[in-house]
Design an enzyme around this catalytic site. Structure first.
Site, PDB file in Angstrom:
ATOM      1  N   GLY A  38       0.797  -1.234   0.000  1.00  0.00           N
ATOM      2  CA  GLY A  38       0.000   0.000   0.000  1.00  0.00           C
ATOM      3  C   GLY A  38       0.823   1.274   0.000  1.00  0.00           C
ATOM      4  N   GLN A  96     -13.438  17.446  10.840  1.00  0.00           N
ATOM      5  CA  GLN A  96     -12.967  17.161  12.206  1.00  0.00           C
ATOM      6  C   GLN A  96     -12.290  18.402  12.765  1.00  0.00           C
ATOM      7  OE1 GLN A  96     -11.324  13.320  13.117  1.00  0.00           O
ATOM      8  NE2 GLN A  96     -11.792  12.592  11.056  1.00  0.00           N
ATOM      9  N   ASP A 168     -28.799  21.771   6.225  1.00  0.00           N
ATOM     10  CA  ASP A 168     -28.629  21.984   7.674  1.00  0.00           C
ATOM     11  C   ASP A 168     -28.300  23.455   7.948  1.00  0.00           C
ATOM     12  OD1 ASP A 168     -25.833  22.259   7.075  1.00  0.00           O
ATOM     13  OD2 ASP A 168     -25.621  20.097   7.228  1.00  0.00           O
ATOM     14  N   LYS A 191     -31.100  19.791  10.706  1.00  0.00           N
ATOM     15  CA  LYS A 191     -30.650  18.397  10.625  1.00  0.00           C
ATOM     16  C   LYS A 191     -30.020  18.007  11.957  1.00  0.00           C
ATOM     17  CE  LYS A 191     -26.554  17.161   8.636  1.00  0.00           C
ATOM     18  NZ  LYS A 191     -25.563  17.143   7.551  1.00  0.00           N
ATOM     19  N   ARG A 193     -27.503  15.074  13.553  1.00  0.00           N
ATOM     20  CA  ARG A 193     -26.672  13.892  13.304  1.00  0.00           C
ATOM     21  C   ARG A 193     -26.320  13.241  14.631  1.00  0.00           C
ATOM     22  NH1 ARG A 193     -23.402  12.019   9.019  1.00  0.00           N
ATOM     23  NH2 ARG A 193     -23.588  13.949   7.828  1.00  0.00           N
ATOM     24  N   ASP A 218     -24.835  22.181  -0.823  1.00  0.00           N
ATOM     25  CA  ASP A 218     -24.015  21.657   0.276  1.00  0.00           C
ATOM     26  C   ASP A 218     -22.543  21.738  -0.117  1.00  0.00           C
ATOM     27  OD1 ASP A 218     -23.532  20.625   2.768  1.00  0.00           O
ATOM     28  OD2 ASP A 218     -24.728  18.817   2.506  1.00  0.00           O
TER      29      ASP A 218
HETATM   30  C1  R5P Z   1     -22.212  18.374   7.030  1.00  0.00           C
HETATM   31  O1  R5P Z   1     -22.358  19.268   7.837  1.00  0.00           O
HETATM   32  C2  R5P Z   1     -21.702  18.565   5.643  1.00  0.00           C
HETATM   33  O2  R5P Z   1     -21.888  19.869   5.198  1.00  0.00           O
HETATM   34  C3  R5P Z   1     -22.338  17.585   4.671  1.00  0.00           C
HETATM   35  O3  R5P Z   1     -23.715  17.831   4.613  1.00  0.00           O
HETATM   36  C4  R5P Z   1     -22.107  16.159   5.122  1.00  0.00           C
HETATM   37  O4  R5P Z   1     -20.854  16.009   5.681  1.00  0.00           O
HETATM   38  C5  R5P Z   1     -22.277  15.208   3.977  1.00  0.00           C
HETATM   39  O5  R5P Z   1     -22.024  13.905   4.419  1.00  0.00           O
HETATM   40  P1  R5P Z   1     -23.028  12.739   4.073  1.00  0.00           P
HETATM   41  O6  R5P Z   1     -23.217  12.744   2.579  1.00  0.00           O
HETATM   42  O7  R5P Z   1     -22.324  11.487   4.549  1.00  0.00           O
HETATM   43  O8  R5P Z   1     -24.300  12.979   4.822  1.00  0.00           O
END
Ligand code: R5P
Length: 291
Positions: A38, A96, A168, A191, A193, A218
């Protein structure tokens, strides 16, 4: 501005070539092979000139491998010049940027240190997930926006009473800017999570979007979970056609298929990450940020 060389990483070959052309820079291809275990072996196919050297590589999946390749190219470039600009069109680990649960490591801060230590003088990213991530960089860190390019693309599509939607509240500034340039209004969904399972839920209450065509805006799509939940919610409210505009389409596994199944007509992304949906070119916004 002097001589510019562009080192093209494995993940951003086409984009790097376009940027080099726009800057009238020396294009330096690389060849990357992988050992059976790898490890990557990277060879620069030309010697960079002294002056500004751009090292272009998105840290898309496999994120850690592509990140290490980027660091290696920066470190090599540093032998020829002190003006190394790391152009990271899609910056992995940007999500992160804080600890959500106790004990979580803020890995973007580690990435920032590594880029600096490898020899980057400046980083340039496109639509980073949040500006918070940039605060961990002690070197100059610039974010360029692909929104004008995405807006231009959507201006060519015929839409019925369009409305811009952020999946979101964290992305509402992005959707607001898109709506302003598109000359229409916007809304943000709420939203939630689950930080342990990663599952998302839409918590918004009913809204009046009957028969309006929507553009979900997004920064990125990874598993597609956020877009799928948002689309299912919006369809239930009687929306018209739903399109998605995003800067970085990672689209893990069956994400694209599942997003379409949920009711999205078209996903449009940029060439920060290559793929079928990457219809918007960001080379000139990156080239302009260098000039
Ligand atoms: C989250 O706050 C980001 O802006 C994206 O909406 C998110 O990370 C997208 O990830 P996924 O497609 O896994 O929901």
């Amino acid at each position: 501005m002097g001589k510019i060389s562009v080192i093209s990483g494995n993940t951003s070959k086409g984009l790097a070539r376009r940027i080099a052309k726009k800057l009238n820079a020396t294009f330096i291809p690389t060849e990357t092979t992988n050992f059976p275990d790898g490890e990557s072996k990277i060879t620069l196919k030309k010697i960079p000139k002294k002056g500004i050297i751009l090292v272009i590589q998105s840290t898309s999946p496999p994120v850690d491998t592509n990140l290490l390749q980027l660091l290696s190219m920066i470190s090599q470039a540093r032998k020829f010049s002190s003006k190394i600009y790391a152009v990271i069109p899609y910056m992995g680990y940007a999500r992160q940027d804080r600890s959500f649960l106790g004990g979580e490591i803020v890995t973007i801060s580690v990435v920032a240190k590594m880029l600096e230590t490898a020899g980057a003088k400046k980083i340039i990213v496109v639509d980073i997930h949040s500006k918070t991530a940039l605060k961990y960089f002690k070197i100059e860190a610039e974010n360029v926006s692909a929104i004008p390019k995405l807006v231009n693309y959507f201006k060519k599509i015929k839409l019925k009473n369009p409305l811009i939607v952020s999946p979101d509240t964290g992305g509402s500034a992005r959707a607001k800017e898109f709506a302003k340039q598109f000359n229409t209004d916007f809304i943000s969904l709420k939203k939630h999570r689950n930080r342990k399972t990663g599952k998302v839920k839409i918590q918004s209450s009913k809204m009046n979007i009957k028969n309006r065509d929507l553009i979900l805006v997004d920064d990125m799509i990874s598993s597609g979970g956020s877009i799928i939940k948002a689309t299912q919610f919006l369809k239930k409210q009687g929306s018209g056609k739903i399109f998605v505009a995003c800067s970085h389409a990672i689209l893990i596994g069956d994400a694209e298929k599942n997003i379409r199944k949920a009711g999205v007509k078209e996903i449009i992304s940029t060439n920060t990450i290559l793929g079928r949906t990457a219809k918007v070119d960001v080379s000139d916004i990156i080239a302009k940020s260098i000039k």
